[in-house]
Design an enzyme around this catalytic site. Structure first.
Site, short mmCIF file in Angstrom:
data_model
loop_
_atom_site.label_atom_id
_atom_site.label_comp_id
_atom_site.label_asym_id
_atom_site.label_seq_id
_atom_site.Cartn_x
_atom_site.Cartn_y
_atom_site.Cartn_z
N ASP A 122 30.19 19.76 5.62
CA ASP A 122 29.84 20.22 6.73
C ASP A 122 28.02 20.07 6.33
O ASP A 122 27.40 20.14 5.12
CB ASP A 122 29.88 21.29 7.35
CG ASP A 122 29.20 21.83 8.27
OD1 ASP A 122 28.82 21.36 9.44
OD2 ASP A 122 28.46 23.11 8.43
N ASP A 124 25.20 20.29 9.35
CA ASP A 124 24.20 21.75 10.21
C ASP A 124 24.97 22.88 9.84
O ASP A 124 25.37 23.46 9.65
CB ASP A 124 23.84 20.91 11.36
CG ASP A 124 23.34 19.85 11.60
OD1 ASP A 124 22.30 20.11 11.71
OD2 ASP A 124 23.79 19.39 12.06
O1 LIG Z 1 28.95 19.32 12.19
P1 LIG Z 1 27.09 19.78 12.10
O2 LIG Z 1 27.08 18.74 10.74
O3 LIG Z 1 27.36 21.57 11.38
O4 LIG Z 1 27.28 19.64 12.91
C1 LIG Z 1 27.12 20.97 13.97
C2 LIG Z 1 25.93 20.65 14.96
O5 LIG Z 1 24.67 20.37 14.32
C3 LIG Z 1 23.70 20.54 14.58
O6 LIG Z 1 23.14 21.29 16.39
C4 LIG Z 1 22.87 22.65 15.33
O7 LIG Z 1 21.80 22.24 14.64
C5 LIG Z 1 20.33 21.99 14.98
C6 LIG Z 1 19.64 21.82 13.66
O8 LIG Z 1 19.64 23.20 12.90
C7 LIG Z 1 20.07 23.35 15.69
O9 LIG Z 1 19.08 22.84 16.44
C8 LIG Z 1 21.33 23.98 16.57
O10 LIG Z 1 21.11 25.04 17.22
C9 LIG Z 1 22.43 23.77 15.89
O11 LIG Z 1 23.54 23.18 16.87
C10 LIG Z 1 23.68 18.69 15.60
O12 LIG Z 1 22.26 19.03 16.53
C11 LIG Z 1 24.74 18.82 16.87
O13 LIG Z 1 24.63 17.22 17.01
C12 LIG Z 1 26.13 18.93 15.41
O14 LIG Z 1 27.62 18.64 16.67
#
Ligand SMILES: O=P(O)(O)OC[C@H]1O[C@H](O[C@H]2O[C@H](CO)[C@@H](O)[C@H](O)[C@H]2O)[C@H](O)[C@@H](O)[C@@H]1O
Length: 382
Positions: A122, A124
């Site tokens: 994954d 983020d």
């Molecule tokens: O499947 P992933 O790669 O984990 O993506 C899931 C979401 O990640 C991002 O949001 C998350 O990370 C951001 C940056 O650290 C944070 O600000 C946010 O609160 C988290 O939810 C991304 O911006 C989303 O579009 C993804 O769906």
């Protein structure tokens, strides 16, 4: 290769029901003992609410939309655990069920004996630390080098909720597979890795986009959500191509109700879209039976590992949407699921790592182990 069937799914299936329907008799690794062991009932209920935060039945029903948004805040989860009988006790009990993948490293690599490891990562919260601004979730150069080294030894895929192009901009490694939009946009490596030449991967172009018919609808909803939430300070709407993220990390908690109502209001006009929840983010997705678990299955099949006993998929992720991949491993009865979390969470993963720094350590140990086992094999053959 036959494309997996894609249809309209039911939403709001409970995590408990999903688990009950999946006894997983052939699971390679022992999965957590029955529910009830080691985790207080009140915390379990809260955890389950976070789990169930996905699904229109929950969020569009409105009964606990804001409550569920609150529960996705780590500080809130910590406070709930504290009330239920102590953060330390809670964590210790959870760690028994989901031990550190670093502490159990030998056990994990022993399970790969005679098998091909395939890595799924994954983005983020796994490869990059969580930050306030989604556009600034950069990956460190050392992490990039670790992922590059892993990909030299094992087929490696990034599986992310983000738009595929955006996650590629962050990772910048052409030798990987990318599954963006929660697995709804899958592409093979632009650059072939010689070691993986034997894998039956198609590589190169787009491999699969099961939600392509939703593209105009997602575009329209993105614009409507951006417009509707413009007056809520801190709200950020991100277009992830086949899905849309509405971030509330920087929204004052007092405004979460308003934000949730605004999103639900827009979605009432789109019955073919559903709402799920990630880390301080509401995710709008098509109601097709496709998720990160299906993407994992698809990629294994593309690599020639469908119905294959000689493969050990390793999936590392931190979020609710990664649970679909952990469940897919359970369904297959093979593989290693690793949850990245500092706090106890309801999960079907086998192991845990606390943060991206530990993920990097795990990846580097895997590379080192592979190098050493190659060297010792060479010496034995001489
Ligand atoms: O499947 P992933 O790669 O984990 O993506 C899931 C979401 O990640 C991002 O949001 C998350 O990370 C951001 C940056 O650290 C944070 O600000 C946010 O609160 C988290 O939810 C991304 O911006 C989303 O579009 C993804 O769906």
């Amino acid at each position: 290769m036959a494309k997996p069937s894609v249809g309209v799914s039911e939403v709001g299936v409970s995590a408990a029901a999903a688990q009950a329907a999946c006894p997983c008799p052939g699971t390679l690794f022992p999965y957590p003992p029955p529910r009830g062991a080691g985790i207080a009932a009140s915390v379990r209920r809260k955890c389950l609410q976070v789990e169930l935060g996905g699904g229109a039945a929950g969020l569009l029903g409105g009964a606990w939309g804001v409550e569920s948004m609150r529960a996705s805040s780590p500080t809130h989860a910590k406070a709930v655990a504290a009330l239920a009988g102590g953060v330390d006790d809670e964590r210790a009990a959870w760690m028994v069920r989901h031990p550190s993948a670093l502490g159990k490293f030998e056990q994990i690599v022993a399970a790969s004996e005679g098998k091909r490891i395939v890595m799924f990562l994954d983005y983020d919260g796994t490869l990059s630390p969580i930050v306030d601004d989604p556009d600034a979730a950069f990956m460190s150069e050392t992490m990039r080098m670790a992922v590059r080294s892993v990909a030299k030894h094992f087929p490696t895929a990034i599986v992310s909720g983000r738009c595929r192009d955006k996650v590629f901009e962050f990772v910048k490694l052409a030798e990987l597979y990318y599954a963006g939009s929660h697995g709804m946009d899958i592409k093979g490596p632009a650059k072939a890795s010689s070691r993986h030449a034997k894998a039956k991967a198609k590589g190169g172009g787009v491999l699969f986009q099961p939600a392509s018919e939703f593209l105009p609808m997602i575009q329209e909803v993105h614009e409507r959500l951006a417009e509707t939430t413009r007056c809520i300070p801190g709200a950020k709407v991100e277009n992830n191509k086949f899905c849309v993220s509405v971030h509330f990390r920087c929204v004052d908690e007092k405004m979460w109700g308003e934000l949730s109502e605004a999103v639900k209001g827009v979605l009432r006009g789109y019955p073919r879209l559903r709402l799920t929840q990630g880390r301080m983010v509401l995710e709008v997705r098509p109601t097709i039976k496709w998720d990160k678990g299906r993407a994992l299955e698809f990629l294994l099949e593309s690599l020639g590992f469908a119905d294959c006993a000689n493969v050990l998929p390793v999936y590392i992720g931190d979020d609710r949407t990664d649970e679909d991949a952990f469940k897919a491993l359970r369904r297959r009865g093979q593989g290693v699921g690793i949850l990245v979390s500092k706090h106890p969470k309801e999960t079907t993963a086998n192991y845990s790592l606390r943060e991206p720094a530990e993920v990097m350590e795990f990846l580097l140990r895997l590379v080192e182990w592979k190098r050493l086992s190659r060297t010792s094999l060479r010496l034995r053959l001489q």
